[in-house]
Scaffold this active site. Structure first.
Site, PDB file in Angstrom:
ATOM      1  N   GLU A 138       0.840  -1.203   0.000  1.00  8.75           N
ATOM      2  CA  GLU A 138       0.000   0.000   0.000  1.00  8.75           C
ATOM      3  C   GLU A 138       0.874   1.252   0.000  1.00  8.75           C
ATOM      4  OE1 GLU A 138      -2.834  -0.073   3.210  1.00  8.75           O
ATOM      5  OE2 GLU A 138      -3.655  -2.009   2.594  1.00  8.75           O
ATOM      6  N   GLU A 140      -8.752   1.395  -4.696  1.00  2.62           N
ATOM      7  CA  GLU A 140      -9.839   1.115  -3.748  1.00  2.62           C
ATOM      8  C   GLU A 140     -10.583   2.403  -3.386  1.00  2.62           C
ATOM      9  OE1 GLU A 140      -8.857  -1.417  -0.446  1.00  2.62           O
ATOM     10  OE2 GLU A 140     -10.705  -0.939   0.613  1.00  2.62           O
TER      11      GLU A 140
HETATM   12  O1  KIV Z   1      -6.846  -7.069   1.811  1.00  7.23           O
HETATM   13  C1  KIV Z   1      -7.549  -7.214   0.784  1.00  7.23           C
HETATM   14  O2  KIV Z   1      -8.348  -8.158   0.673  1.00  7.23           O
HETATM   15  C2  KIV Z   1      -7.380  -6.231  -0.272  1.00  7.23           C
HETATM   16  C3  KIV Z   1      -8.380  -6.200  -1.379  1.00  7.23           C
HETATM   17  C4  KIV Z   1      -9.720  -5.900  -0.894  1.00  7.23           C
HETATM   18  C5  KIV Z   1      -7.950  -5.326  -2.476  1.00  7.23           C
HETATM   19  O3  KIV Z   1      -6.467  -5.469  -0.220  1.00  7.23           O
END
Ligand code: KIV
Length: 267
Positions: A116, A183
């Site tokens: 991220e 997201e």
């Molecule tokens: O942690 C997760 O499942 C994710 C997705 C929702 C993109 O990062």
């Protein structure tokens, strides 16, 4: 089934074919994904909330991610496997990130890691890619920074936020990320980013113009009755189906109707 590779995913984008991805954490759900021909499975750190019942993704450890990723790989040996790097496994230093991502690649059979952030992780992304580790970025609402955001939110509605997101996207692309999860991003912004770049975009709450879509397995099959973000489409009422089955089992046992003679071993 032919294995899904990074080349295959890039070809899909080139041809305008949509990419399907499911975030999941165990052998059997991964196996179901492979059996229906999903392209990619992501072992998301959402497992902290969805699987472990925690309040955020922040508590998830590297060992837990590796444990779940191994199970998912066994269930879906041919799908493109991406593993989320958990909070603080890649932010402390580039060296630590290399060591931890290397561990994930070696021990789980993952084909890529997901991190991220934008500009602040550019050097790490560059070093990972130059070491042979494919990187997936994650922009927009990034759950590991939930306390910075103050809760889930759409990112990119304001001009300043949108400009920052575009800049981070460009930086991640230049650093070598081949795919970026968007997201909770307004669909027009996600569309512009998708159409103006060779990077594969995967949307979750980012509209239909992304190159692909990801949903958490448990959301998609409706296992959480009390949790349904706007961007989730429930394809089954899983909780209802399972509760009906459990209730029938309970009644049958209590009435002495289970097991039957056919379900029992003779002498
Ligand atoms: O942690 C997760 O499942 C994710 C997705 C929702 C993109 O990062």
């Amino acid at each position: 089934m032919e294995s899904v590779t990074i080349r295959k995913l890039k070809k899909k984008k080139e041809r305008g074919e949509k990419i399907t991805m499911i975030s999941t954490y165990d052998y059997i759900t991964a196996k179901l994904c492979q059996e229906v021909g999903i392209d990619s499975v992501l072992v998301g750190d959402s497992l902290g909330m969805v699987f472990q019942g925690l309040d955020t993704t922040i508590h998830v450890t590297l060992d837990e991610m590796i444990y779940h990723a191994k199970a998912v790989r066994r269930g879906a040996p041919d799908l493109f496997l991406i593993v989320d790097m958990p909070f603080m496994s890649y932010q402390v230093s580039v060296e630590e990130a290399l060591k931890n991502c290397g561990r994930v690649m070696k021990e789980t059979g993952a084909q890529a890691v997901k991190l991220e952030g934008g500009e602040e992780i550019a050097e790490t992304v560059m070093r990972l890619v130059s070491s042979g580790i494919p990187v997936v970025g994650h922009l927009g609402f990034t759950p590991q920074s939930i306390h910075k955001f103050g809760g889930p939110k759409v990112v990119g509605k304001e001009e300043e936020e949108a400009e920052k997101l575009k800049k981070d996207f460009r930086i991640l692309q230049e650093a070598g990320a081949f795919m970026i999860v968007l997201e909770s991003v307004p669909w027009r912004l996600a569309k512009d980013l998708t159409e103006s770049s060779e990077v594969i975009t995967i949307g979750i709450g980012a509209g239909k113009y992304c190159d692909g879509q990801v949903l958490v397995f448990h959301d998609l099959v409706g296992l959480y009755e009390d949790r349904k973000p706007k961007f989730v489409r429930r394809y089954a009422e899983g909780a209802k189906i399972f509760k009906e089955a459990l209730m029938k089992f309970k009644i049958d046992v209590e009435r002495g109707d289970f097991p039957s003679e056919e379900e029992s071993y003779g002498t």
